[in-house]
Scaffold this motif. Structure first.
Motif, short mmCIF file in Angstrom:
data_model
loop_
_atom_site.label_atom_id
_atom_site.label_comp_id
_atom_site.label_asym_id
_atom_site.label_seq_id
_atom_site.Cartn_x
_atom_site.Cartn_y
_atom_site.Cartn_z
N LEU A 11 10.22 25.65 22.78
CA LEU A 11 9.59 26.92 21.90
C LEU A 11 9.86 27.85 23.00
CD1 LEU A 11 6.18 25.57 20.77
CD2 LEU A 11 8.42 25.88 19.54
N LEU A 12 9.89 28.18 24.17
CA LEU A 12 10.21 29.49 24.82
C LEU A 12 11.48 29.85 24.76
CD1 LEU A 12 9.23 31.65 26.70
CD2 LEU A 12 9.67 29.92 28.63
N ALA A 13 12.47 28.78 24.68
CA ALA A 13 13.81 28.97 24.46
C ALA A 13 14.07 29.58 23.19
CB ALA A 13 14.89 27.95 25.08
N VAL A 14 13.28 29.01 22.21
CA VAL A 14 13.49 29.47 20.70
C VAL A 14 13.13 30.97 20.79
CG1 VAL A 14 12.95 29.37 18.57
CG2 VAL A 14 13.41 27.40 19.56
N GLY A 15 12.10 31.32 21.46
CA GLY A 15 11.46 32.72 21.19
C GLY A 15 12.53 33.64 22.03
N LEU A 16 12.91 33.16 23.34
CA LEU A 16 13.79 34.08 23.98
C LEU A 16 15.38 34.37 23.10
CD1 LEU A 16 13.51 32.49 27.30
CD2 LEU A 16 12.85 34.94 26.65
N PHE A 17 15.57 33.01 22.47
CA PHE A 17 17.01 33.42 21.55
C PHE A 17 16.95 34.22 20.37
CE2 PHE A 17 19.18 31.96 17.82
CZ PHE A 17 20.64 32.18 18.37
N ALA A 18 15.62 34.21 19.89
CA ALA A 18 15.23 35.03 18.53
C ALA A 18 14.81 36.28 19.05
CB ALA A 18 14.19 34.20 17.83
N LYS A 19 14.18 36.42 20.42
CA LYS A 19 13.76 37.64 20.69
C LYS A 19 12.70 38.00 20.16
CE LYS A 19 18.32 39.74 21.94
NZ LYS A 19 19.60 40.04 21.20
N ASN A 20 11.60 37.02 20.26
CA ASN A 20 10.47 37.23 19.64
C ASN A 20 9.23 37.17 20.65
OD1 ASN A 20 7.79 36.06 18.30
ND2 ASN A 20 9.02 36.50 16.52
N GLN A 21 8.92 38.38 21.00
CA GLN A 21 8.00 38.90 21.99
C GLN A 21 6.37 38.07 21.70
OE1 GLN A 21 6.82 42.92 22.22
NE2 GLN A 21 6.26 42.75 24.34
N ALA A 22 6.09 38.13 20.49
CA ALA A 22 4.89 37.19 20.30
C ALA A 22 4.91 35.90 20.83
CB ALA A 22 4.42 37.38 18.83
N LEU A 23 5.96 35.07 20.35
CA LEU A 23 6.03 33.81 20.61
C LEU A 23 6.44 33.42 22.15
CD1 LEU A 23 6.46 30.68 19.78
CD2 LEU A 23 8.88 31.27 19.33
N ILE A 24 7.13 34.26 22.73
CA ILE A 24 7.21 34.19 24.12
C ILE A 24 6.15 34.54 24.97
CG2 ILE A 24 8.44 35.55 26.21
CD1 ILE A 24 10.56 36.16 24.17
N ILE A 25 5.05 35.44 24.75
CA ILE A 25 3.93 35.94 25.23
C ILE A 25 3.06 34.51 24.95
CG2 ILE A 25 1.86 37.19 25.16
CD1 ILE A 25 3.66 39.45 24.56
#
Length: 156
Positions: A11-25
């Motif tokens: 999920l972190l990789a997906v968040g980084l790939f999608a540049k989704n700050q909320a998911l990364i945090i």
């Protein structure tokens, strides 16, 4: 490595790939809580109280323009002259009512919860969605299930 950690790293990789700050945090926060040993104490509290806290924070953010004076009674009177404002008013009522039923569904049906959470993650990561999805999605799912039950009972 535990399956849950692997899942979170994906999920972190997906968040980084999608540049989704909320998911990364969210992923980094939850992994940090788990890895520093506070998971047993904090995660159950976050799981049970998190939706209410999140809804409260969203409500606070929505009310800021009122408290700052950017929106007042005059704006409300003008808005209610608009047909779109009435549509928004009834949409808000409808969504709030079905979301309340969604909370019950999320608490009572774990496999539905998994599907809704994965759907929300995909929407956040890939489509710039907002993570209110599980609650609204659960409400819509609850409504759809009740409609399906009604039609299946009519059929026989």
């Amino acid at each position: 490595m535990a399956h849950s950690t692997l899942f979170m790293l994906i999920l972190l990789a997906v968040g980084l790939f999608a540049k989704n700050q909320a998911l990364i945090i969210a992923v980094v926060f939850l992994l940090a809580v788990k890895w520093i040993g506070l998971g047993d104490k904090l995660l159950p509290v976050i799981q049970t109280k998190g939706i209410n806290v999140g809804v409260t924070i969203i409500t606070i953010a929505v009310l800021v323009p009122i408290v700052t004076g950017e929106i007042g009674f005059r704006d409300l009177q003008e808005a209610l002259k608009s047909s779109y404002a009435w549509i928004a008013l009834f949409s808000g009522i409808f969504v709030a009512v079905i979301a309340a039923n969604g909370i019950e569904l999320l608490q009572s049906d774990p496999h539905i919860t998994v599907a809704l959470v994965v759907g929300t993650i995909l929407a956040v990561a890939l489509f710039n969605g907002v993570a209110v999805g599980p609650l609204i999605g659960a409400g819509i799912a609850y409504l759809a299930m009740k409609i399906a039950d009604m039609f299946s009972s009519l059929g026989g």
